[in-house]
Design an enzyme around this catalytic site. Sequence first.
Site, PDB file in Angstrom:
ATOM      1  N   ILE A   1      35.268  14.390 -13.146  1.00 24.65           N
ATOM      2  CA  ILE A   1      33.997  14.395 -12.411  1.00 24.65           C
ATOM      3  C   ILE A   1      33.658  13.014 -11.852  1.00 24.65           C
ATOM      4  O   ILE A   1      32.720  12.874 -11.071  1.00 24.65           O
ATOM      5  CB  ILE A   1      32.838  14.920 -13.273  1.00 24.65           C
ATOM      6  CG1 ILE A   1      32.474  13.933 -14.384  1.00 24.65           C
ATOM      7  CG2 ILE A   1      33.148  16.297 -13.834  1.00 24.65           C
ATOM      8  CD1 ILE A   1      31.103  14.191 -14.961  1.00 24.65           C
TER       9      ILE A   1
ATOM     10  N   GLY B   1      25.513  15.171 -20.627  1.00 27.97           N
ATOM     11  CA  GLY B   1      24.858  16.137 -19.757  1.00 27.97           C
ATOM     12  C   GLY B   1      25.814  16.840 -18.816  1.00 27.97           C
ATOM     13  O   GLY B   1      25.693  18.048 -18.579  1.00 27.97           O
TER      14      GLY B   1
ATOM     15  N   LYS C   1      16.399  14.160 -15.777  1.00 29.86           N
ATOM     16  CA  LYS C   1      16.793  15.569 -15.819  1.00 29.86           C
ATOM     17  C   LYS C   1      16.183  16.326 -17.000  1.00 29.86           C
ATOM     18  O   LYS C   1      15.779  17.485 -16.862  1.00 29.86           O
ATOM     19  CB  LYS C   1      18.320  15.695 -15.841  1.00 29.86           C
ATOM     20  CG  LYS C   1      18.982  15.281 -14.534  1.00 29.86           C
ATOM     21  CD  LYS C   1      20.481  15.532 -14.587  1.00 29.86           C
ATOM     22  CE  LYS C   1      21.141  15.155 -13.277  1.00 29.86           C
ATOM     23  NZ  LYS C   1      22.584  15.488 -13.265  1.00 29.86           N
TER      24      LYS C   1
END
Length: 282
Positions: free
Chosen positions: A223, A137, A69
Amino acid sequence: MSVATPRAFVVGHPIAHSRSPLIHGHWLAVHGIPGSYERLDVPPAAFPDFVRGLPDSGFRGGNVTIPHKEAAFALADTLTPRARAIGAVNTLVVGPDGRIRGDNTDAPGFCAHLDHSLGAAWPERAGGTALVLGAGGAARAVVVGLAERGLRRVWVANRTAARAEAVAALAPGVGAALAWDDLPAALPGTGLLVNTTSLGMKGQPPLAVDLSPLPADAAVADIVYAPLETALLAAARRRGLAAVDGLGMLLHQAVPGFEAWFGPRPRVTPELRDRIVADLAG
């Protein structure tokens, strides 16, 4: 396969675990599009050449996952303001001119999942205050997304103070770092608690946070989606709090990319969710 057949990908290293092909394959079938979405295992040393070759590859773009990423952020020709703020790219789009645009859809994906799970008024219900656990992140994307949705204060707690401060700085005037030991004092004023750490994931220890100081109308989001019901979410449900699992973020973050590569804007439906849940269970 025809040259005109739309193609997209997910690239990472390793990549066999990715559920993205299931998600996009489902949408391709729903919309009757004769396209493809492919897993590509590209090691870090080969990633720059991979990105530079995209304009001539036949791909319209694709998703980027660990560990690429940050490299994708550096290699894209242009960046959306959101990607620039987060400092990482998870979506690449090859334009008609061959230029590669980098975007980060994790932030809107997280917030779209909250809209779906809690209703669009969740920022007001949270009293404008959220507390994000972790400073990696995912935390960067979540903090930027929460600030975009108008929250007045987003606390970032991490055991390393400098990392918490760096993530909080992504939301000027909104983000603020919080020492991990100060969590109990901050929870009574928190309307939304978000775990972005890997704690609670399969093979990891649970996240040890006492939720009893949270307001009765607070929401707790995690998450992590393997398992879907983490110890944190189970504790939230026992307290009668709204609990939001991590699978919806994975599903909703995929929507903008599919639209950019294939045309239609897809919907996250119970059928799609059930399909991914079944795959996770298998």
